[in-house]
Scaffold this motif. Structure first.
Motif, PDB file in Angstrom:
ATOM      1  N   SER A 111      -6.964   8.565  -3.133  1.00  0.00           N
ATOM      2  CA  SER A 111      -7.286   9.021  -1.726  1.00  0.00           C
ATOM      3  C   SER A 111      -6.951  10.669  -1.529  1.00  0.00           C
ATOM      4  O   SER A 111      -6.536  11.765  -2.651  1.00  0.00           O
ATOM      5  CB  SER A 111      -6.182   8.931  -0.937  1.00  0.00           C
ATOM      6  OG  SER A 111      -4.672   9.352  -1.838  1.00  0.00           O
ATOM      7  N   ARG A 137     -12.027   4.746  -1.536  1.00  0.00           N
ATOM      8  CA  ARG A 137     -11.488   5.174  -2.331  1.00  0.00           C
ATOM      9  C   ARG A 137     -10.871   3.963  -3.051  1.00  0.00           C
ATOM     10  O   ARG A 137      -9.894   3.562  -4.371  1.00  0.00           O
ATOM     11  CB  ARG A 137     -10.039   4.395  -0.887  1.00  0.00           C
ATOM     12  CG  ARG A 137      -9.812   6.178  -0.035  1.00  0.00           C
ATOM     13  CD  ARG A 137      -8.555   5.402   0.401  1.00  0.00           C
ATOM     14  NE  ARG A 137      -8.670   5.807   1.769  1.00  0.00           N
ATOM     15  CZ  ARG A 137      -6.817   7.397   2.264  1.00  0.00           C
ATOM     16  NH1 ARG A 137      -5.889   6.865   2.062  1.00  0.00           N
ATOM     17  NH2 ARG A 137      -7.149   7.399   3.212  1.00  0.00           N
ATOM     18  N   TYR A 182      -8.800   4.950  -7.893  1.00  0.00           N
ATOM     19  CA  TYR A 182      -8.248   4.527  -6.353  1.00  0.00           C
ATOM     20  C   TYR A 182      -7.621   6.579  -6.437  1.00  0.00           C
ATOM     21  O   TYR A 182      -7.078   6.506  -6.869  1.00  0.00           O
ATOM     22  CB  TYR A 182      -6.649   3.268  -6.743  1.00  0.00           C
ATOM     23  CG  TYR A 182      -5.996   3.893  -5.405  1.00  0.00           C
ATOM     24  CD1 TYR A 182      -6.489   3.761  -4.178  1.00  0.00           C
ATOM     25  CD2 TYR A 182      -4.426   3.829  -5.526  1.00  0.00           C
ATOM     26  CE1 TYR A 182      -6.388   3.619  -3.065  1.00  0.00           C
ATOM     27  CE2 TYR A 182      -3.593   3.739  -4.256  1.00  0.00           C
ATOM     28  CZ  TYR A 182      -5.001   3.767  -3.107  1.00  0.00           C
ATOM     29  OH  TYR A 182      -3.291   3.959  -1.238  1.00  0.00           O
ATOM     30  N   HIS A 192     -10.604   9.670   1.703  1.00  0.00           N
ATOM     31  CA  HIS A 192     -12.187   9.679   1.651  1.00  0.00           C
ATOM     32  C   HIS A 192     -12.510  10.407   2.201  1.00  0.00           C
ATOM     33  O   HIS A 192     -11.982  11.262   3.261  1.00  0.00           O
ATOM     34  CB  HIS A 192     -12.177   8.417   2.237  1.00  0.00           C
ATOM     35  CG  HIS A 192     -12.028   7.833   3.541  1.00  0.00           C
ATOM     36  ND1 HIS A 192     -10.250   7.514   3.737  1.00  0.00           N
ATOM     37  CD2 HIS A 192     -12.640   8.084   4.321  1.00  0.00           C
ATOM     38  CE1 HIS A 192     -10.268   6.530   4.781  1.00  0.00           C
ATOM     39  NE2 HIS A 192     -11.633   6.827   5.862  1.00  0.00           N
TER      40      HIS A 192
END
Length: 426
Positions: free
Chosen positions: A72, A81, A70, A74
């Motif tokens: 971030s 993500r 995961y 994107h």
């Protein structure tokens, strides 16, 4: 994908950035607290956390584990993500999760990042990953990801960014990042200023958390073959990392130390052959990435803050990448980004500079702001051309006489540039 659920998620961008754990606790409670049932690695840091997460994910995958990743924000597509074994979540599946979360949290005032974080935990839980590699969004202490009890925590770096939320001194920022250290949980510390290390040592001592510091407990060096030598519990020589850029050494060392900690916990047995194979195939779009298009060498790098620009310049000098066209777009959501200083760092290496406006969910540095801020810098203005959108910047760059182009700045800018570049290539 059904538009309504993606639109529902996007509508939460208007909530902005709201640090705190109260909302994410409530959201996850309504979803059955999926985060409690997966093993995790937690990574914070001003720069380098995304690359470190990708390196770890690739190594663990090569060792036979089912790995959730995961990260971030994107670059181009939201799906980026949420990855399992290196593959992005499919559109249909993503939409199903958004629909399910909307149904369960109803009108609860969540932020965009809190919803995506909850989605990641739910996805990884339902897919029964062996381990989830979780990147902090911003800071650490009050970040929505800081709800987990990881196997190991990593803090890659401390620098100037998000000062509105994290504090206006490096010491305050360090305290926020140190917030991811958990009781009796090992923590890996990357390359930091010496004066900041005691902040982490004190926090680790209070929580009885073993602390491993690069340059003290483990070591990395760039050798004459342009490869990496690592010394920790293991000794690895001539590691060939597919991610280029001198700054990647710190990220690699943090990943390897975290891996050794997992080995101490008997989570895995490190196999050198598998390690080398993984390092040779790890990819992160937009991190010191070279593209060859229409006879031009285009270097893409999401160096979005002051420390990122300093690290980028160091790599450019090492690779003798100079006399290029610089295409730049920067966000300044909090109004405190030193964007003139950032441009000054790369100025000696660039022959021409395009300063661009672009589409972004965050506030950008507009052409008007650039012009006002650069009024007192005629030497910089001589090199600059202002470009009103990303599409035009791509065309101008490809039609220019420059053989080398550097595209950098906000991840939102780089993502839009790559989208437009894709159409130009067709």
């Amino acid at each position: 994908m059904e538009k309504n659920y993606l639109n529902w998620l996007n509508s939460h961008q208007f909530y902005g950035i709201k640090p705190g754990l109260k909302r994410i606790k409530e959201i996850l409670k309504r979803l059955g607290n999926p985060h409690r049932y997966i093993k995790t690695i937690h990574i914070a840091g001003t720069n380098g956390k995304g690359s470190t997460a990708s390196i770890l994910s690739e190594i663990l995958l090569e060792h036979g584990f089912k790995v959730g990743l995961y990260t971030s924000p994107h670059l181009i597509q939201l799906n980026e993500r949420f990855k399992i074994n290196g593959k992005k979540i499919e559109n249909e599946r993503l939409n199903e999760y958004l629909k399910y979360i909307k149904k369960n949290i109803k009108d609860y005032p969540a932020t965009y990042f809190e919803i995506t974080t909850a989605l990641a935990f739910l996805y990884f839980y339902e897919e029964k990953v062996d381990i989830g590699v979780i990147e902090c969004g911003m800071g650490g202490r009050l970040d929505a990801t800081n709800i987990i009890n990881p196997e190991v925590s990593i803090i890659t770096s401390i620098g100037w960014d998000h000062t509105k939320y994290l504090g206006n001194t490096l010491e305050k920022i360090a305290h926020e990042k140190a917030g991811i250290i958990k009781r009796e949980t090992p923590c890996v510390l990357g390359d930091l200023s010496e004066n900041l290390i005691p902040i982490f040592q004190k926090k680790a001592e209070i929580l009885k958390a073993p602390l491993f510091i690069v340059g003290k407990d483990f070591y990395i060096e760039f050798n004459k073959k342009n490869n990496w030598n690592y010394v920790g519990d293991h000794k690895f020589e001539d590691l060939n990392l597919n991610l280029k850029g001198y700054y990647q050494g710190n990220n690699l060392s943090c990943a390897l130390k975290a891996l050794e900690i997992l080995e101490r916990k008997e989570f895995l047995k490190i196999t050198e052959e598998k390690l080398r194979k993984a390092l040779g195939q790890v990819k992160v779009s937009g991190r010191y990435e070279f593209l060859n298009i229409k006879g031009k060498t285009i270097l893409i790098d999401t160096a979005h803050n002051l420390d990122g620009f300093i690290a980028l310049k160091s790599s450019l000098l090492k690779d003798n990448f100079k006399d290029f066209l610089l295409i730049l777009g920067i966000t300044n959501e909090e109004g405190d980004k030193p964007f003139v200083k950032m441009i000054e760092i790369l100025l000696p290496l660039a022959k021409k500079i395009y300063l661009c406006e672009f589409n972004s969910p965050r506030k950008i540095v507009s052409i008007r702001e650039w012009k006002k801020s650069l009024e007192k810098f005629p030497t910089i203005l001589n090199k600059i051309e202002f470009v009103e959108n990303c599409e035009r910047a791509v065309k101008m760059g490809l039609e220019s006489d420059f053989e080398k182009i550097l595209v950098t700045g906000s991840i939102y800018f780089v993502g839009e540039y790559l989208k437009n570049l894709k159409f130009e290539k067709i």
